[in-house]
Write a protein that holds these residues in place. Sequence first.
Motif, PDB file in Angstrom:
ATOM      1  N   ASP A  42      -2.694   1.309 -29.933  1.00  0.00           N
ATOM      2  CA  ASP A  42      -3.138   0.499 -28.802  1.00  0.00           C
ATOM      3  C   ASP A  42      -2.576   1.001 -27.476  1.00  0.00           C
ATOM      4  O   ASP A  42      -3.109   0.678 -26.417  1.00  0.00           O
ATOM      5  N   ASP A  43      -1.509   1.762 -27.521  1.00  0.00           N
ATOM      6  CA  ASP A  43      -0.874   2.258 -26.297  1.00  0.00           C
ATOM      7  C   ASP A  43      -1.367   3.642 -25.887  1.00  0.00           C
ATOM      8  O   ASP A  43      -1.072   4.086 -24.781  1.00  0.00           O
ATOM      9  N   GLN A  44      -2.123   4.308 -26.746  1.00  0.00           N
ATOM     10  CA  GLN A  44      -2.621   5.645 -26.435  1.00  0.00           C
ATOM     11  C   GLN A  44      -3.459   5.636 -25.155  1.00  0.00           C
ATOM     12  O   GLN A  44      -3.425   6.567 -24.361  1.00  0.00           O
ATOM     13  N   LYS A  45      -4.182   4.535 -24.932  1.00  0.00           N
ATOM     14  CA  LYS A  45      -5.049   4.447 -23.742  1.00  0.00           C
ATOM     15  C   LYS A  45      -4.255   4.576 -22.443  1.00  0.00           C
ATOM     16  O   LYS A  45      -4.768   5.083 -21.454  1.00  0.00           O
ATOM     17  N   PHE A  46      -3.002   4.131 -22.441  1.00  0.00           N
ATOM     18  CA  PHE A  46      -2.187   4.242 -21.232  1.00  0.00           C
ATOM     19  C   PHE A  46      -1.763   5.690 -20.978  1.00  0.00           C
ATOM     20  O   PHE A  46      -1.741   6.135 -19.828  1.00  0.00           O
ATOM     21  N   LEU A  47      -1.442   6.420 -22.037  1.00  0.00           N
ATOM     22  CA  LEU A  47      -1.146   7.852 -21.894  1.00  0.00           C
ATOM     23  C   LEU A  47      -2.376   8.587 -21.356  1.00  0.00           C
ATOM     24  O   LEU A  47      -2.280   9.395 -20.433  1.00  0.00           O
ATOM     25  N   GLU A  48      -3.520   8.290 -21.963  1.00  0.00           N
ATOM     26  CA  GLU A  48      -4.756   8.967 -21.569  1.00  0.00           C
ATOM     27  C   GLU A  48      -5.120   8.660 -20.121  1.00  0.00           C
ATOM     28  O   GLU A  48      -5.482   9.564 -19.362  1.00  0.00           O
ATOM     29  N   LEU A  49      -5.025   7.398 -19.735  1.00  0.00           N
ATOM     30  CA  LEU A  49      -5.334   7.026 -18.359  1.00  0.00           C
ATOM     31  C   LEU A  49      -4.399   7.737 -17.380  1.00  0.00           C
ATOM     32  O   LEU A  49      -4.841   8.284 -16.362  1.00  0.00           O
ATOM     33  N   THR A  50      -3.110   7.746 -17.677  1.00  0.00           N
ATOM     34  CA  THR A  50      -2.132   8.378 -16.796  1.00  0.00           C
ATOM     35  C   THR A  50      -2.451   9.854 -16.607  1.00  0.00           C
ATOM     36  O   THR A  50      -2.412  10.370 -15.484  1.00  0.00           O
ATOM     37  N   ALA A  51      -2.795  10.527 -17.687  1.00  0.00           N
ATOM     38  CA  ALA A  51      -3.141  11.946 -17.599  1.00  0.00           C
ATOM     39  C   ALA A  51      -4.456  12.148 -16.853  1.00  0.00           C
ATOM     40  O   ALA A  51      -4.561  13.046 -16.004  1.00  0.00           O
ATOM     41  N   GLY A 105       0.794  -1.219   0.000  1.00  0.00           N
ATOM     42  CA  GLY A 105       0.000   0.000   0.000  1.00  0.00           C
ATOM     43  C   GLY A 105       0.830   1.274   0.000  1.00  0.00           C
ATOM     44  O   GLY A 105       0.334   2.346   0.340  1.00  0.00           O
ATOM     45  N   ARG A 106       2.108   1.179  -0.411  1.00  0.00           N
ATOM     46  CA  ARG A 106       2.985   2.351  -0.447  1.00  0.00           C
ATOM     47  C   ARG A 106       2.864   3.133  -1.750  1.00  0.00           C
ATOM     48  O   ARG A 106       3.371   4.254  -1.853  1.00  0.00           O
ATOM     49  N   ILE A 107       2.248   2.534  -2.761  1.00  0.00           N
ATOM     50  CA  ILE A 107       1.975   3.205  -4.032  1.00  0.00           C
ATOM     51  C   ILE A 107       0.524   2.933  -4.394  1.00  0.00           C
ATOM     52  O   ILE A 107      -0.097   1.999  -3.868  1.00  0.00           O
ATOM     53  N   GLU A 108       0.018   3.760  -5.278  1.00  0.00           N
ATOM     54  CA  GLU A 108      -1.329   3.540  -5.789  1.00  0.00           C
ATOM     55  C   GLU A 108      -1.228   3.354  -7.297  1.00  0.00           C
ATOM     56  O   GLU A 108      -0.567   4.141  -7.976  1.00  0.00           O
ATOM     57  N   CYS A 109      -1.849   2.289  -7.794  1.00  0.00           N
ATOM     58  CA  CYS A 109      -1.859   2.016  -9.227  1.00  0.00           C
ATOM     59  C   CYS A 109      -3.275   2.155  -9.755  1.00  0.00           C
ATOM     60  O   CYS A 109      -4.242   1.782  -9.084  1.00  0.00           O
ATOM     61  N   PHE A 110      -3.370   2.656 -10.967  1.00  0.00           N
ATOM     62  CA  PHE A 110      -4.655   2.947 -11.584  1.00  0.00           C
ATOM     63  C   PHE A 110      -4.842   2.158 -12.870  1.00  0.00           C
ATOM     64  O   PHE A 110      -3.884   1.894 -13.596  1.00  0.00           O
ATOM     65  N   ALA A 111      -6.094   1.813 -13.150  1.00  0.00           N
ATOM     66  CA  ALA A 111      -6.482   1.168 -14.394  1.00  0.00           C
ATOM     67  C   ALA A 111      -7.869   1.679 -14.751  1.00  0.00           C
ATOM     68  O   ALA A 111      -8.545   2.301 -13.931  1.00  0.00           O
ATOM     69  N   ASP A 112      -8.291   1.428 -15.962  1.00  0.00           N
ATOM     70  CA  ASP A 112      -9.648   1.749 -16.373  1.00  0.00           C
ATOM     71  C   ASP A 112     -10.198   0.576 -17.177  1.00  0.00           C
ATOM     72  O   ASP A 112      -9.526  -0.443 -17.345  1.00  0.00           O
ATOM     73  N   GLU A 113     -11.400   0.725 -17.638  1.00  0.00           N
ATOM     74  CA  GLU A 113     -12.051  -0.375 -18.354  1.00  0.00           C
ATOM     75  C   GLU A 113     -11.255  -0.825 -19.571  1.00  0.00           C
ATOM     76  O   GLU A 113     -11.106  -2.020 -19.820  1.00  0.00           O
ATOM     77  N   ARG A 114     -10.703   0.131 -20.318  1.00  0.00           N
ATOM     78  CA  ARG A 114      -9.946  -0.233 -21.528  1.00  0.00           C
ATOM     79  C   ARG A 114      -8.671  -0.998 -21.202  1.00  0.00           C
ATOM     80  O   ARG A 114      -8.343  -1.976 -21.880  1.00  0.00           O
ATOM     81  N   THR A 115      -7.947  -0.577 -20.165  1.00  0.00           N
ATOM     82  CA  THR A 115      -6.703  -1.283 -19.835  1.00  0.00           C
ATOM     83  C   THR A 115      -7.003  -2.642 -19.212  1.00  0.00           C
ATOM     84  O   THR A 115      -6.266  -3.603 -19.440  1.00  0.00           O
ATOM     85  N   MET A 116      -8.092  -2.732 -18.463  1.00  0.00           N
ATOM     86  CA  MET A 116      -8.474  -4.027 -17.876  1.00  0.00           C
ATOM     87  C   MET A 116      -8.972  -4.988 -18.950  1.00  0.00           C
ATOM     88  O   MET A 116      -8.708  -6.186 -18.882  1.00  0.00           O
ATOM     89  N   ASP A 117      -9.680  -4.467 -19.956  1.00  0.00           N
ATOM     90  CA  ASP A 117     -10.114  -5.310 -21.079  1.00  0.00           C
ATOM     91  C   ASP A 117      -8.905  -5.875 -21.822  1.00  0.00           C
ATOM     92  O   ASP A 117      -8.886  -7.049 -22.200  1.00  0.00           O
ATOM     93  N   LEU A 135      -2.867  15.346 -25.591  1.00  0.00           N
ATOM     94  CA  LEU A 135      -1.643  14.560 -25.419  1.00  0.00           C
ATOM     95  C   LEU A 135      -1.009  14.290 -26.772  1.00  0.00           C
ATOM     96  O   LEU A 135      -1.699  14.298 -27.799  1.00  0.00           O
ATOM     97  N   PRO A 136       0.290  13.996 -26.778  1.00  0.00           N
ATOM     98  CA  PRO A 136       0.909  13.569 -28.041  1.00  0.00           C
ATOM     99  C   PRO A 136       0.313  12.234 -28.468  1.00  0.00           C
ATOM    100  O   PRO A 136      -0.207  11.482 -27.650  1.00  0.00           O
TER     101      PRO A 136
END
Length: 139
Positions: free
Chosen positions: A91-100, A32-44, A84-85
């Motif tokens: 297929d990797d754009q979703k990770f940039l978008e999620l991070t932002a 629990g020292r970091i927090e990680c995020f995902a969304d529906e697209r990355t989980m799919d 974003l750039p």
Amino acid sequence: MLRLVLDTNVVLDLFHWANLDAVPIMAALEAGRIECFADERTMDELQRVLTYPQLKLTPDMIVERYQRYSALITLVPPGEAPPLPRCKDRDDQKFLELTARCGADILVSKDKALLRLRGRTKLGFRIMKPDAASACLVA
């Protein structure tokens, strides 16, 4: 607390391959020292990749890895990302978008198309390989 987004290959490094470069990330996530995020697209994408024959996962193993990761992440609702750039690999754009969208500090990736964006454009977050992100956690 450091906020991260992990691309699918890094998730596999953590939950399937036990890649040594990612061990500090896994330890920090489980503690629990970091927090990680995902969304529906990355989980799919993760759900789809876990079925790839080269991983040699049984249906029970697929469920276990998916559920284990799901229990440790914060799921981000859909939404609009700031400008974003464009990543060469669509297929990797979703990770940039999620991070932002979630305000993460670091996108952890081994993907060459994402890593090429480091330093070439102004982002509100860093893009790092697992070993560099791990070094941030133990420093």
